[in-house]
Every structure is written in structure tokens, then in C-alpha cells.
Scaffold this motif. Structure first.
Motif, mmCIF file in Angstrom:
data_model
loop_
_atom_site.group_PDB
_atom_site.id
_atom_site.type_symbol
_atom_site.label_atom_id
_atom_site.label_comp_id
_atom_site.label_asym_id
_atom_site.label_seq_id
_atom_site.Cartn_x
_atom_site.Cartn_y
_atom_site.Cartn_z
ATOM 1 N N UNK A 141 -10.172 -2.168 -15.085
ATOM 2 C CA UNK A 141 -11.260 -2.270 -16.063
ATOM 3 C C UNK A 141 -12.170 -3.456 -15.777
ATOM 4 N N UNK A 142 -11.557 -4.588 -15.433
ATOM 5 C CA UNK A 142 -12.370 -5.805 -15.220
ATOM 6 C C UNK A 142 -12.569 -6.085 -13.724
ATOM 7 N N UNK A 143 -12.118 -5.116 -12.887
ATOM 8 C CA UNK A 143 -12.256 -5.257 -11.422
ATOM 9 C C UNK A 143 -11.703 -6.605 -10.935
ATOM 10 N N UNK A 144 -10.503 -6.926 -11.428
ATOM 11 C CA UNK A 144 -9.815 -8.145 -10.983
ATOM 12 C C UNK A 144 -8.661 -7.743 -10.057
ATOM 13 N N UNK A 145 -8.748 -8.001 -8.774
ATOM 14 C CA UNK A 145 -7.714 -7.521 -7.846
ATOM 15 C C UNK A 145 -6.394 -8.274 -7.958
ATOM 16 N N UNK A 146 -6.363 -9.420 -8.619
ATOM 17 C CA UNK A 146 -5.161 -10.259 -8.541
ATOM 18 C C UNK A 146 -3.880 -9.633 -9.084
ATOM 19 N N UNK A 147 -3.919 -9.001 -10.267
ATOM 20 C CA UNK A 147 -2.657 -8.369 -10.724
ATOM 21 C C UNK A 147 -2.150 -7.308 -9.743
ATOM 22 N N UNK A 148 -3.082 -6.567 -9.137
ATOM 23 C CA UNK A 148 -2.700 -5.551 -8.155
ATOM 24 C C UNK A 148 -2.094 -6.229 -6.923
ATOM 25 N N UNK A 149 -2.738 -7.278 -6.465
ATOM 26 C CA UNK A 149 -2.238 -8.000 -5.286
ATOM 27 C C UNK A 149 -0.851 -8.582 -5.543
ATOM 28 N N UNK A 150 -0.671 -9.175 -6.718
ATOM 29 C CA UNK A 150 0.627 -9.787 -7.036
ATOM 30 C C UNK A 150 1.733 -8.733 -7.029
ATOM 31 N N UNK A 151 1.441 -7.589 -7.629
ATOM 32 C CA UNK A 151 2.438 -6.515 -7.696
ATOM 33 C C UNK A 151 2.774 -6.013 -6.284
ATOM 34 N N UNK A 152 1.761 -5.804 -5.478
ATOM 35 C CA UNK A 152 1.984 -5.272 -4.126
ATOM 36 C C UNK A 152 2.746 -6.284 -3.275
ATOM 37 N N UNK A 153 2.457 -7.559 -3.447
ATOM 38 C CA UNK A 153 3.196 -8.580 -2.691
ATOM 39 C C UNK A 153 4.690 -8.543 -3.043
ATOM 40 N N UNK A 154 4.977 -8.386 -4.332
ATOM 41 C CA UNK A 154 6.381 -8.285 -4.747
ATOM 42 C C UNK A 154 7.052 -7.072 -4.088
ATOM 43 N N UNK A 155 6.359 -5.958 -4.077
ATOM 44 C CA UNK A 155 6.919 -4.717 -3.500
ATOM 45 C C UNK A 155 7.148 -4.880 -1.997
ATOM 46 N N UNK A 156 6.180 -5.478 -1.324
ATOM 47 C CA UNK A 156 6.296 -5.665 0.128
ATOM 48 C C UNK A 156 7.487 -6.574 0.435
ATOM 49 N N UNK A 157 7.688 -7.585 -0.420
ATOM 50 C CA UNK A 157 8.794 -8.523 -0.195
ATOM 51 C C UNK A 157 10.151 -7.836 -0.329
ATOM 52 N N UNK A 158 10.180 -6.717 -1.053
ATOM 53 C CA UNK A 158 11.442 -5.982 -1.220
ATOM 54 C C UNK A 158 11.631 -4.947 -0.117
ATOM 55 N N UNK A 159 10.833 -5.074 0.944
ATOM 56 C CA UNK A 159 11.007 -4.232 2.139
ATOM 57 C C UNK A 159 10.658 -2.776 1.884
ATOM 58 N N UNK A 160 9.655 -2.547 1.020
ATOM 59 C CA UNK A 160 9.155 -1.177 0.867
ATOM 60 C C UNK A 160 8.649 -0.691 2.217
ATOM 61 N N UNK A 161 8.872 0.594 2.501
ATOM 62 C CA UNK A 161 8.330 1.199 3.718
ATOM 63 C C UNK A 161 6.840 1.479 3.541
#
Lengths: 264, 264
Positions: A20-40
């Protein structure tokens, strides 16, 4: 069996708010967490994206790609958003996905040919009904492969999603077992190593009790692995389910085993 | 899939001590704990019982039956002890078990006919070697059924134990998957609903890391349930593995599902 994060989804308030507010940070934070858990890979479930589907999709793709090089499943039913996503992405893309629904055959399936991309094929009837047994699932799978061939998409590009049913359905258990049988037998039926994907958390849709939900997911993910599932779409931040899925994935491989292979 | 307690075994110091001094209380206490965890049956693993096998076996049977009416698997390789156990028992008895080993065919298998009892048949060669693949396992199974028929034991009395391999074996994973396939396909191969039993804790024999051991057992027990296993022999006092096994057992049934079915 590889694990794909289903965590980035528009149905989460913070993801919707970020859009809604075009703020990428919450999306980036979530994706970083997922990547750290070795998502394929990361499933980018944007939903249909309303009035500005192209621009909304590009917002998500840019946000995600700014923090990871992992493959992306572009997960939307809106053909315009899908095209925008596939065209905007630099990471490897998996189109998620198409079905026998006419709009998807006409507008989404061709993107796999144009962009030489993998594409998920849902075992659903043209009106989005779920097949009622294995015979129906096989018929739908055959038709998906025929439609793909007609669109110039090679069968090796298709990843079949047999649609994990919620246990809360009256015949949920029977359908969940049918899904396992379809995953195990599709390669023999089709005569080549058909790849498959399944959304594990669908099984417990609507369940309140977290402990019981985890128990059922963990048992089912092991059954999926044993059936030969290639990609498990799941909550990669649920440590218990991920440990169970990885243990099952190790048992489902025909490698030399060592205890060091097991994370955690 | 029903759960059988493998907790009463002579290799445990307190069980051996109880036998040495003929004190039934440690045995009774252990069996009461197992029964409280809703075991379907108790495996009474006495070992060969040395110089006085009959009297040693009767000690165990009396001790166990003084605290439970559950079925008993009489688990010894000594034919004299086995006969004493089967004759002393008042609870329902499952003979555990016979194989192609000549002594077992001659002295243990006939007990199933004499006492109209279920009997476990191990998929092992006459020299106790483990078959190396599915084809060999099927051959051994066929011969077990033939030997049983020749001894007047109906095929419905046989419960096949395909012998879960330790993952620590060089090809442990391959063998563990072969066991799953055998469990799934034996009923079709034999043309009737062959019952099967598997010792889950064999999988992690020699493993030190308790958490990893549990993860692998829980994944494998779910795979066993999905393959159609009838009886899982396991540590019924390991709460995590039992929860996982019960969840898997629920998914493996074709019942109407409700969240209330899941214990814990």
C-alpha cells in the motif's frame, strides 16, 4: 525434496501494508529471514493486485531481488501481473501457475514458452473444481500436458501441483492419500520423471491448535517426501516443520547417509 | 497402524536384574507405564534366557500378565523358551517370530499351528542374512508363506517383519526405502491383505544424538504408516515419536477426520 518458502503472501497484513505504501523493507526483511533458513526458492504470492497489477508486481519483484538471488515462484492468478513479474525478474523464475481454466491456458501458459521458464500446473478442472479421485487427477494431468505441448511448452517444464486438500474437508484424509498416490505414480504413468510441488500448509487450513497442526504437517510432509515430491511449499520459518521436512528429505534420497546430513 | 511397546527387553540392566533375582516389580512397573501410553501390545523380549529358559520365560509372562490384559509378543530365539511362553500365557499371544532358519521352521513355526496364534515372519535368509533388495525380500516372503502353509499355519496368521535396517549401514537409506516398498506392495503381490510389523528403533541403532534420532524416527514412522504398516514396534515412552506415529496413523486411515482424533 526441496523446500520453498510460502511466507511472502499478500494475505498477511504487513505484506499488504508494505504494498500500500510501496515500502520494500518489510518484504526485504521477510525474504532475508526465509533465505537464511535455506529456502530453495521464494514463492511471491501477490494475489491479483487490483487496479495496477503490473506496477504492484514490479514493486514485489524488485523488493525481493534486492535481497536474494534465489529462484522466485511468481504466484498470481492475474495474467497481466504474471507477465509483468516474469518480464521484470532477473532471478530464475517459476510461473505459479496455470490450470485448465481457459484464461490461464490462453494468457499464462504461453509465458512459459516465451520466457523458457518452468511453470506449475494445478490439477484442477476448468471451473477450478478439485478432482474427486486419482482417476480424475490423472485425466486432468494428461490434459495439462497436452495443453502445454500445444502451447510449445515441453513437458519437462511442467511442475504438477496436485492440490493438497484441507483435512477439514469431509473426505480430506482420503483426498490427502490420493494426492500421495498421484505424486508417486505420475512418473510411471507419464513415462518420464514428472516433477511435483505441494503446498503443505493447505492440509491444516482452518486449524487452530498449533501443536496438532504441526504434528499433522510433519507426518504428511514425510509422506510427501517418501512419495517422491520434488518441491514442498511451506512456512520455512516454522522450525519444527522444517526439521521434519529435511529429515524426511534425507530419507527420501538414495545417498550414502551420515548423521552430519541432518541439520539442527 | 497400531503401536507396540518395545520397552521390555532383556538388554536393559534393570530388566536383567529383575530376572536375576526373580523380582517382578521392575517388570510390572515398566509394563504399567507402557499400558498407560495406550500400547496396543507389549513385546516381551527376553533373549535366549540361558540355562533355565522355560522358568525364566514363565517369570516374565507372569510378571507382565499380573498388570495387563494386553496382547503379548513373545520375543525370543530360543524354541524352548518360546514354547514355555506360549503355553504359560493367558493373554492373547503373538509369536515373535520365525524365519527361514531351519531351527525356527522346525521348532517355532509349529507353535503357531498348535496354539492357533499369530506369528511374525522375518524377511531373512536361513543364515540370518538380510536380503539385499526388494526382489530378494519378495522371494523370502513367498518362501515364508510356503513354509507356513506346509506347517498348517494359515497365511492370515503371518505378520511379515521386513527388518528395518540401521541408517548407519552403508546402504541403509536404500534398504529403508526398499522396506517401505515391500510393505506397500506385498498385499498386491500376495493377493490378500498381508499384515506387516516393523521395529522403528532399528533405524537409528548406534545413533548418539537424541534429537536427530527422533527426527529420523518420526519421519520414517510416517512413511511406514503411509506405506500401510499394521504394527509399529517402538519406544512407547518416547512421547515425541508416539505423537508423530499417532498423527501419521490418523492420516493413513480412510476415516472421517476430526482434530479431536489427535492426542496430545
Amino acid at each position: 525434496m526441496k523446500l520453498i518458502a510460502d511466507n511472502l503472501r499478500i494475505t498477511k497484513t504487513d505484506v499488504q501494508d508494505a504494498l500500500n505504501v510501496r515500502d520494500p523493507r518489510p518484504v526485504q526483511d521477510l525474504v532475508k529471514l526465509c533465505a537464511a533458513k535455506m529456502a530453495f526458492a521464494i514463492d511471491v504470492n501477490t494475489g491479483p493486485l487490483g487496479k495496477s497489477p503490473e506496477e504492484g508486481m514490479v514493486f514485489f519483484i524488485k523488493a525481493v531481488e534486492s535481497v536474494t538471488n534465489l529462484p522466485l515462484l511468481i504466484d498470481t492468478s492475474n495474467p497481466a501481473a504474471m507477465r509483468a513479474g516474469v518480464e521484470a525478474a532477473h532471478n530464475r523464475v517459476i510461473i505459479n501457475g496455470f490450470s485448465l481454466e481457459p484464461q490461464k491456458i490462453e494468457k499464462i501458459l504461453p509465458l512459459a514458452q516465451e520466457h523458457d521458464a518452468d511453470i506449475v500446473g494445478f490439477l484442477l478442472y476448468p471451473d477450478s473444481r478439485v478432482p474427486k479421485d486419482e482417476a480424475e487427477r490423472f485425466e486432468v494431468a494428461l490434459e495439462l500436458f497436452e495443453r502445454a505441448e500445444a502451447a510449445g511448452v515441453s513437458k519437462e517444464r511442467i511442475i504438477i501441483d496436485p492440490i493438497v486438500p484441507p483435512l477439514a474437508w469431509e473426505d480430506g484424509i482420503v483426498q490427502a492419500r490420493s494426492v500421495l498416490n498421484v505424486i508417486r505414480t505420475l512418473p510411471d504413468l507419464m513415462g518420464f520423471p514428472v516433477r511435483t510441488i505441494a503446498g503443505v500448509s493447505n492440509l491444516t487450513t482452518g486449524a487452530k491448535d498449533k501443536a496438532k497442526k504441526n504434528l499433522m504437517e510433519q507426518a504428511y510432509v514425510a509422506m510427501l517426501a517418501a512419495a517422491g515430491l520434488d518441491y514442498a511449499l511451506l512456512d520455512i520459518l516454522n522450525g519444527e516443520t522444517v526439521l521434519a521436512a529435511n529429515a524426511a528429505a534425507i530419507l527420501a534420497r538414495e545417498d550414502i547417509f551420515s548423521w552430519g546430513m541432518i541439520p539442527g
